[in-house]
Each structure stands twice: as C-alpha cells, then as structure tokens.
Write a protein that holds these residues in place. Sequence first.
Motif, mmCIF file in Angstrom:
data_model
loop_
_atom_site.group_PDB
_atom_site.id
_atom_site.type_symbol
_atom_site.label_atom_id
_atom_site.label_comp_id
_atom_site.label_asym_id
_atom_site.label_seq_id
_atom_site.Cartn_x
_atom_site.Cartn_y
_atom_site.Cartn_z
ATOM 1 N N GLU A 1 0.865 -1.178 0.000
ATOM 2 C CA GLU A 1 0.000 0.000 0.000
ATOM 3 C C GLU A 1 0.903 1.229 0.000
ATOM 4 O OE1 GLU A 1 -3.779 0.511 2.582
ATOM 5 O OE2 GLU A 1 -2.139 1.395 3.749
ATOM 6 N N ALA A 2 0.504 2.260 -0.729
ATOM 7 C CA ALA A 2 1.315 3.482 -0.768
ATOM 8 C C ALA A 2 0.474 4.644 -1.259
ATOM 9 C CB ALA A 2 2.525 3.293 -1.676
ATOM 10 N N THR A 3 0.921 5.835 -0.929
ATOM 11 C CA THR A 3 0.284 7.056 -1.426
ATOM 12 C C THR A 3 1.018 7.511 -2.686
ATOM 13 O OG1 THR A 3 1.726 8.540 -0.184
ATOM 14 C CG2 THR A 3 -0.292 7.769 0.926
ATOM 15 N N ALA A 4 0.391 8.394 -3.429
ATOM 16 C CA ALA A 4 1.030 8.944 -4.631
ATOM 17 C C ALA A 4 2.319 9.666 -4.252
ATOM 18 C CB ALA A 4 0.071 9.877 -5.361
ATOM 19 N N THR A 5 2.322 10.322 -3.114
ATOM 20 C CA THR A 5 3.517 11.047 -2.665
ATOM 21 C C THR A 5 4.679 10.092 -2.422
ATOM 22 O OG1 THR A 5 2.145 12.765 -1.677
ATOM 23 C CG2 THR A 5 4.425 12.621 -0.908
ATOM 24 N N THR A 6 4.431 9.005 -1.704
ATOM 25 C CA THR A 6 5.527 8.059 -1.433
ATOM 26 C C THR A 6 5.979 7.357 -2.706
ATOM 27 O OG1 THR A 6 3.981 6.306 -0.784
ATOM 28 C CG2 THR A 6 4.884 7.674 0.976
ATOM 29 N N LEU A 7 5.068 7.116 -3.615
ATOM 30 C CA LEU A 7 5.445 6.496 -4.884
ATOM 31 C C LEU A 7 6.284 7.453 -5.724
ATOM 32 C CD1 LEU A 7 2.067 4.753 -5.679
ATOM 33 C CD2 LEU A 7 4.217 3.589 -5.151
ATOM 34 N N ALA A 8 5.910 8.733 -5.731
ATOM 35 C CA ALA A 8 6.641 9.739 -6.519
ATOM 36 C C ALA A 8 8.078 9.886 -6.031
ATOM 37 C CB ALA A 8 5.917 11.073 -6.467
ATOM 38 N N GLU A 9 8.311 9.649 -4.752
ATOM 39 C CA GLU A 9 9.668 9.726 -4.206
ATOM 40 C C GLU A 9 10.590 8.677 -4.807
ATOM 41 O OE1 GLU A 9 8.983 9.310 -0.030
ATOM 42 O OE2 GLU A 9 8.211 11.353 0.196
ATOM 43 N N VAL B 1 -7.774 7.563 3.384
ATOM 44 C CA VAL B 1 -7.502 7.409 4.809
ATOM 45 C C VAL B 1 -7.112 8.792 5.311
ATOM 46 C CG1 VAL B 1 -6.059 6.291 6.553
ATOM 47 C CG2 VAL B 1 -6.696 5.027 4.480
ATOM 48 N N GLY B 2 -8.063 9.455 5.938
ATOM 49 C CA GLY B 2 -7.829 10.847 6.333
ATOM 50 C C GLY B 2 -7.715 11.719 5.100
ATOM 51 N N ARG B 3 -6.597 12.444 5.004
ATOM 52 C CA ARG B 3 -6.374 13.322 3.845
ATOM 53 C C ARG B 3 -5.658 12.617 2.714
ATOM 54 N NH1 ARG B 3 -3.752 18.741 5.784
ATOM 55 N NH2 ARG B 3 -3.895 19.042 3.552
ATOM 56 N N GLU B 4 -5.203 11.406 2.948
ATOM 57 C CA GLU B 4 -4.417 10.671 1.948
ATOM 58 C C GLU B 4 -5.277 9.666 1.196
ATOM 59 O OE1 GLU B 4 -0.070 10.281 4.015
ATOM 60 O OE2 GLU B 4 -1.540 8.733 4.443
ATOM 61 N N VAL B 5 -4.843 9.375 -0.019
ATOM 62 C CA VAL B 5 -5.414 8.260 -0.772
ATOM 63 C C VAL B 5 -4.319 7.204 -0.841
ATOM 64 C CG1 VAL B 5 -6.363 7.466 -2.964
ATOM 65 C CG2 VAL B 5 -6.916 9.762 -2.124
ATOM 66 N N ARG B 6 -4.623 6.043 -0.322
ATOM 67 C CA ARG B 6 -3.659 4.944 -0.334
ATOM 68 C C ARG B 6 -4.077 3.945 -1.405
ATOM 69 N NH1 ARG B 6 -2.388 4.098 6.061
ATOM 70 N NH2 ARG B 6 -1.853 6.284 6.421
ATOM 71 N N TYR B 7 -3.091 3.579 -2.215
ATOM 72 C CA TYR B 7 -3.338 2.693 -3.352
ATOM 73 C C TYR B 7 -2.825 1.294 -3.053
ATOM 74 C CZ TYR B 7 -4.388 6.913 -5.918
ATOM 75 O OH TYR B 7 -4.958 8.094 -6.324
ATOM 76 N N THR B 8 -3.548 0.305 -3.569
ATOM 77 C CA THR B 8 -3.145 -1.095 -3.465
ATOM 78 C C THR B 8 -3.358 -1.764 -4.818
ATOM 79 O OG1 THR B 8 -5.355 -1.752 -2.733
ATOM 80 C CG2 THR B 8 -3.722 -1.323 -1.009
ATOM 81 N N VAL B 9 -2.654 -2.858 -5.032
ATOM 82 C CA VAL B 9 -2.799 -3.632 -6.263
ATOM 83 C C VAL B 9 -4.069 -4.468 -6.176
ATOM 84 C CG1 VAL B 9 -1.782 -5.474 -7.672
ATOM 85 C CG2 VAL B 9 -0.315 -3.722 -6.652
#
Length: 117
Positions: free
Chosen positions: A36-44, A71-79
Amino acid sequence: MTDEPGGVDREVDDVLVALADPTRRRLLDLLAAQGEATATTLAERLPVSRQAVVKHLSVLDAAGLVSGGRVGREVRYTVRPAALDTTARRLASLAADWDRRLATIKRVAEAGEDDSR
C-alpha cells in the motif's frame, strides 16, 4: 472469445494499454512490494512528479489494476490482482489457440511433403 462491449476482451485491452507504459509497470511493482502506498511516497521512488504519478494511478485504476482508498487526507493505493489474472488467463488461452493452429499447419505441410515424394 469475442470482443463484446464491456466484455472480457475489453478488460484485457484496458489492462494491456495500462501496462504498455514503463512508469505504470514500475508503479505496480512498487505497490506489489509495499502492499500500500500514497502517490507522494510512490513519486519519491520515481523520476516523475506526484501529479504524473496520480495520472498514471488513474489509468491503472480505470483498468482495474489498482484501487485507492481515502484514509484521512491521503489516498492509499493497493494492487488489485483480478484484472491481471484475467488478462494472464486470456493470453494463455490465446497462446493455446495459436499452438493448435500452428500444429495443424505443420501437420498439413508435412502431409503435403509426404504426398510429393
């Protein structure tokens, strides 16, 4: 299988189009590894902007390959593996069909060689 509107072939087409881009394939790899990850962590982890990652994730989501949950202010992505599994089964079926066709061509060609001797 026939390509019916909204049918399996359309889903497979969407998956193949989504996977044609190397950045989207890398995003799937990262998500599969992280779970699971957010767009921000993936962009890093990629040489593209967060906005580009969001656009790529949107394509992957439309193809049914990922899903995002707030989840709160974040969107968390999963496969989501189901679309990839469907695509793999369709490609395996297509390969088997071609193997049968090529075996038939080979038999006909070899029979023709035997007749010409």
